[in-house]
Design an enzyme around this catalytic site. Structure first.
Site, PDB file in Angstrom:
ATOM      1  N   ASP A  62       0.815  -1.214   0.000  1.00 52.97           N
ATOM      2  CA  ASP A  62       0.000   0.000   0.000  1.00 52.97           C
ATOM      3  C   ASP A  62       0.847   1.263   0.000  1.00 52.97           C
ATOM      4  OD1 ASP A  62      -2.560   1.259   0.047  1.00 52.97           O
ATOM      5  OD2 ASP A  62      -2.338   1.664   2.185  1.00 52.97           O
ATOM      6  N   SER A 110      -7.500   5.301  -0.116  1.00 45.60           N
ATOM      7  CA  SER A 110      -7.783   4.001  -0.730  1.00 45.60           C
ATOM      8  C   SER A 110      -9.243   3.630  -0.513  1.00 45.60           C
ATOM      9  CB  SER A 110      -6.890   2.918  -0.121  1.00 45.60           C
ATOM     10  OG  SER A 110      -5.526   3.259  -0.225  1.00 45.60           O
ATOM     11  N   GLN A 140      -5.554  -1.779  -6.784  1.00 50.31           N
ATOM     12  CA  GLN A 140      -6.208  -0.879  -5.839  1.00 50.31           C
ATOM     13  C   GLN A 140      -6.941   0.216  -6.592  1.00 50.31           C
ATOM     14  OE1 GLN A 140      -4.415   2.476  -3.077  1.00 50.31           O
ATOM     15  NE2 GLN A 140      -4.175   0.514  -2.012  1.00 50.31           N
TER      16      GLN A 140
END
EC number: 3.1.2.1
Length: 320
Positions: free
Chosen positions: A233, A255, A305
């Site tokens: 991430d 996110s 993502q």
């Protein structure tokens, strides 16, 4: 996946020396450490807080996967993880993780995890675990050809080099000073770092070598996967900003979801190449894809993502 031993990585920890007696990685001892409260119920603390002052999504993913992995047998390992971030997390409050055992089968087991603060879910995910199954069905893309990490500046040295440049654009100087003030439990070496003397639109692609700081060891593939969730991430969604940073600055970015597929055993405390690209952005959202490669060319993890990205026009210095 089997335990990450004999990975064919000729470099291994040769560039780090013998770390077996060194302090364990802070990612294992603190950042991803959970306190058991009851069966399938855990509490997480020790949160790294980015400049957004919200919880770092990678840490929540990593802790949730730690909780899920505790509910399966030793001979099964995660092969996929699908997550949604539903509320901003409060870094001042512990997070409770509740694991639901959806299914335990002979080959596959599925677990759902809900992360809760103030009585409300901030994050939900499902993780699927598989018993190792040999198969003749095998192929993968080829790893990009890039300089090895030994030939590249580490993140701190690169930032220092940028900041010493008198021609560095003011916007970049502010951002780099903010990044330099953060202490993160991972090491990064950027491949082909851009020049930052002026605002410029870049291709929505980036690559960097990454590994956990400290020593994790060979035996626990589950922990290496949890650390990879944390690593995956970091700076990921920012890939979608690269073509637009010359005209806009970020008003809000977070996110929305994150998915991972685990293909082969690896060690997260060894260098891996993180290849990131953004194939699309629109509707105040950006989509990013990523691949984590072992040094020996094996594709270890694939990531995807989507995040919300709200921009505002860049004010030119001539108007200030």
């Amino acid at each position: 996946m089997s335990a990450p031993e004999g990975l064919g990585d000729a470099h291994g920890d040769a560039d780090r020396g013998d770390l077996s007696g060194d302090l364990r990685s802070v990612l294992v001892t603190s950042v991803l450490n959970l306190e058991p409260l009851d069966e399938d119920l855990y509490r997480g603390r020790h949160y790294w807080v980015p400049t957004s002052q919200r919880l770092f999504g990678g840490q929540i993913m990593g802790q949730a996967l730690v909780a899920a992995a505790k509910s399966v047998s030793e001979d099964v390992h995660v092969h996929s993880l699908h997550c949604y971030f539903v509320r901003a997390g409060d870094p001042k409050v512990p997070v409770l993780y509740h694991v639901e055992r959806i299914r335990t089968g002979a080959s596959f087991s599925v677990r759902a995890v809900k992360a809760v603060q103030h009585g409300k879910a901030i994050f939900i995910c499902q993780a699927s675990f598989q018993q190792m199954q040999p198969s003749p069905l095998q192929h993968q893309f080829s790893m990009p050809s890039v300089p090895p990490p030994e030939d590249l500046l580490d993140h701190e040295a690169l930032i220092d080099q940028y900041l010493r440049d008198p021609n560095l654009h003011k916007k970049y100087r502010v951002g780099l000073n903010r990044v330099a003030a953060q202490e993160v439990p991972i090491e990064i070496k950027v491949v082909n770092p851009p020049t930052l003397t002026q605002l410029q639109a870049l291709e929505p692609k980036q690559m960097f070598w990454v590994r956990a700081r400290g020593y994790i060891g060979e035996g626990d593939i589950k922990m290496h996967c949890c650390v990879a969730a944390y690593i995956s991430d970091y700076a990921f969604l920012g890939t979608a900003l690269l073509p637009h940073q010359s005209k806009y600055k970020v008003n809000f970015m977070a996110s929305l979801d994150h998915s991972m597929w685990f293909h082969a055993p690896f060690r997260a405390d060894h260098w891996m190449l993180y290849e990131c690209e953004s194939p699309w952005a629109g509707g105040s959202r950006g989509l990013v894809h990523g691949r984590l490669w072992r040094r020996d060319g094996v594709l270890a993890v694939t990531c995807a993502q989507e995040g919300v990205i709200r921009l505002k026009p860049q004010v030119s210095e001539s108007k200030l």
